[in-house]
Design a protein around this motif. Sequence first.
Motif, mmCIF file in Angstrom:
data_model
loop_
_atom_site.group_PDB
_atom_site.id
_atom_site.type_symbol
_atom_site.label_atom_id
_atom_site.label_comp_id
_atom_site.label_asym_id
_atom_site.label_seq_id
_atom_site.Cartn_x
_atom_site.Cartn_y
_atom_site.Cartn_z
ATOM 1 N N ARG A 39 0.859 -1.194 0.000
ATOM 2 C CA ARG A 39 0.000 0.000 0.000
ATOM 3 C C ARG A 39 0.886 1.232 0.000
ATOM 4 O O ARG A 39 0.618 2.214 -0.680
ATOM 5 N N ARG A 40 1.963 1.141 0.787
ATOM 6 C CA ARG A 40 2.889 2.265 0.890
ATOM 7 C C ARG A 40 4.247 1.718 1.307
ATOM 8 O O ARG A 40 4.333 0.788 2.100
ATOM 9 N N SER A 41 5.289 2.314 0.783
ATOM 10 C CA SER A 41 6.641 1.980 1.231
ATOM 11 C C SER A 41 7.407 3.283 1.448
ATOM 12 O O SER A 41 7.184 4.265 0.740
ATOM 13 N N THR A 42 8.262 3.254 2.429
ATOM 14 C CA THR A 42 9.063 4.424 2.769
ATOM 15 C C THR A 42 10.505 3.971 2.934
ATOM 16 O O THR A 42 10.771 2.944 3.559
ATOM 17 N N PHE A 43 11.425 4.748 2.371
ATOM 18 C CA PHE A 43 12.852 4.453 2.453
ATOM 19 C C PHE A 43 13.594 5.703 2.905
ATOM 20 O O PHE A 43 13.292 6.800 2.430
ATOM 21 N N VAL A 44 14.548 5.535 3.794
ATOM 22 C CA VAL A 44 15.439 6.627 4.191
ATOM 23 C C VAL A 44 16.870 6.130 4.160
ATOM 24 O O VAL A 44 17.146 4.956 4.433
ATOM 25 N N TYR A 45 17.762 7.051 3.832
ATOM 26 C CA TYR A 45 19.192 6.750 3.719
ATOM 27 C C TYR A 45 19.964 7.849 4.434
ATOM 28 O O TYR A 45 19.603 9.021 4.344
ATOM 29 N N TRP A 46 21.018 7.464 5.128
ATOM 30 C CA TRP A 46 21.869 8.452 5.754
ATOM 31 C C TRP A 46 23.225 7.829 6.039
ATOM 32 O O TRP A 46 23.385 6.622 5.947
ATOM 33 N N GLU A 47 24.184 8.660 6.364
ATOM 34 C CA GLU A 47 25.502 8.174 6.749
ATOM 35 C C GLU A 47 25.645 8.266 8.257
ATOM 36 O O GLU A 47 25.072 9.152 8.897
ATOM 37 N N ALA A 48 26.418 7.342 8.792
ATOM 38 C CA ALA A 48 26.698 7.312 10.223
ATOM 39 C C ALA A 48 28.132 6.849 10.416
ATOM 40 O O ALA A 48 28.745 6.297 9.497
ATOM 41 N N GLY A 49 28.644 7.057 11.596
ATOM 42 C CA GLY A 49 29.972 6.553 11.921
ATOM 43 C C GLY A 49 29.891 5.086 12.316
ATOM 44 O O GLY A 49 28.893 4.639 12.896
ATOM 45 N N SER A 50 30.921 4.332 12.011
ATOM 46 C CA SER A 50 30.913 2.906 12.350
ATOM 47 C C SER A 50 30.753 2.680 13.855
ATOM 48 O O SER A 50 30.200 1.661 14.268
ATOM 49 N N ALA A 51 31.184 3.624 14.672
ATOM 50 C CA ALA A 51 31.031 3.497 16.128
ATOM 51 C C ALA A 51 29.564 3.575 16.555
ATOM 52 O O ALA A 51 29.225 3.174 17.670
ATOM 53 N N GLU A 52 28.683 4.073 15.672
ATOM 54 C CA GLU A 52 27.252 4.183 15.984
ATOM 55 C C GLU A 52 26.499 2.869 15.763
ATOM 56 O O GLU A 52 25.312 2.786 16.081
ATOM 57 N N LEU A 53 27.168 1.869 15.208
ATOM 58 C CA LEU A 53 26.504 0.586 14.955
ATOM 59 C C LEU A 53 26.397 -0.215 16.237
ATOM 60 O O LEU A 53 27.319 -0.181 17.052
ATOM 61 N N PRO A 54 25.331 -0.937 16.444
ATOM 62 C CA PRO A 54 24.155 -1.010 15.581
ATOM 63 C C PRO A 54 23.275 0.231 15.726
ATOM 64 O O PRO A 54 23.145 0.800 16.813
ATOM 65 N N ILE A 55 22.689 0.636 14.637
ATOM 66 C CA ILE A 55 21.750 1.761 14.630
ATOM 67 C C ILE A 55 20.517 1.339 15.419
ATOM 68 O O ILE A 55 20.047 0.205 15.292
ATOM 69 N N SER A 56 19.976 2.237 16.207
ATOM 70 C CA SER A 56 18.801 1.892 17.012
ATOM 71 C C SER A 56 17.528 1.933 16.164
ATOM 72 O O SER A 56 17.412 2.736 15.231
ATOM 73 N N TRP A 57 16.597 1.081 16.526
ATOM 74 C CA TRP A 57 15.299 1.101 15.846
ATOM 75 C C TRP A 57 14.559 2.407 16.120
ATOM 76 O O TRP A 57 13.818 2.891 15.264
ATOM 77 N N ASP A 58 14.743 2.994 17.296
ATOM 78 C CA ASP A 58 14.101 4.284 17.580
ATOM 79 C C ASP A 58 14.557 5.331 16.571
ATOM 80 O O ASP A 58 13.739 6.103 16.053
ATOM 81 N N GLU A 59 15.855 5.376 16.297
ATOM 82 C CA GLU A 59 16.386 6.334 15.327
ATOM 83 C C GLU A 59 15.846 6.047 13.925
ATOM 84 O O GLU A 59 15.435 6.951 13.203
ATOM 85 N N ALA A 60 15.851 4.793 13.542
ATOM 86 C CA ALA A 60 15.361 4.432 12.203
ATOM 87 C C ALA A 60 13.887 4.790 12.042
ATOM 88 O O ALA A 60 13.487 5.383 11.027
ATOM 89 N N LYS A 61 13.073 4.460 13.033
ATOM 90 C CA LYS A 61 11.636 4.744 12.931
ATOM 91 C C LYS A 61 11.357 6.241 12.977
ATOM 92 O O LYS A 61 10.447 6.724 12.308
ATOM 93 N N ARG A 62 12.148 6.992 13.737
ATOM 94 C CA ARG A 62 11.996 8.454 13.743
ATOM 95 C C ARG A 62 12.242 9.008 12.337
ATOM 96 O O ARG A 62 11.474 9.815 11.827
ATOM 97 N N ARG A 63 13.292 8.532 11.696
ATOM 98 C CA ARG A 63 13.606 8.997 10.341
ATOM 99 C C ARG A 63 12.543 8.546 9.335
ATOM 100 O O ARG A 63 12.175 9.303 8.425
ATOM 101 N N LEU A 64 12.055 7.317 9.486
ATOM 102 C CA LEU A 64 11.001 6.833 8.582
ATOM 103 C C LEU A 64 9.718 7.633 8.745
ATOM 104 O O LEU A 64 9.066 7.988 7.751
#
Length: 140
Positions: free
Chosen positions: A100-125
Motif C-alpha cells: 500500500r505504501r513503502s518508505t525508504f530513508v538513507y543516511w551516513e553514520a559513523g561505524s562506532a554508531e553501529l548497531p543503529i537503534s530502531w528508535d532512530e530508524a523509525k523516527r527517520r522513517l
Amino acid sequence: MPTLGWITPHPAPANTRVYVMASRFELKSLSDVPKFLVHSLRSWSQVKTAHGVYGASLVAQPLRRTFFTLSAWQDRDTLFAYAKTDPHLTSMRASRAACRRSTFVYWEAGSAELPISWDEAKRRLDAKAGEDAAQSGHAA
C-alpha cells in the motif's frame, strides 16, 4: 517472527563512515502477509552473505501488515548491488503490488554508531513519510 535482531555479517572498520538504509512496507491486505514474509526471509538469508554489509535487522508486524528493515553498508553502491541481485530483486518485484505504501530513508553514520537503534530508524522513517505525504497532499 516479530524481530530478527541486528546481525553483523562483516564488522565495519573502526572510524569509518557507513551507509544506512531503513525501510517500512505497509501491505494492502492480511492475505498479502504470508507471501511477503517468505520473500523477506529469502532476502534476509541473502543479506547474511552480501558483500559490503556491516549489519542488518528486520521487524515484522504481520497483524499490522507492516515490515521494517534496517541495514548498514560499506557504501551506496554495495547496498544497491545487493538490491539488484536475486533473491532480493525477484522478491522486490513480486511484492510491489502487495504494498500500500513503502518508505525508504538513507543516511551516513559513523561505524562506532553501529548497531543503529530502531528508535532512530523509525523516527527517520516517520519524518520521511510525513514529508512524502505533504508533497502528495495526503495524510501520512
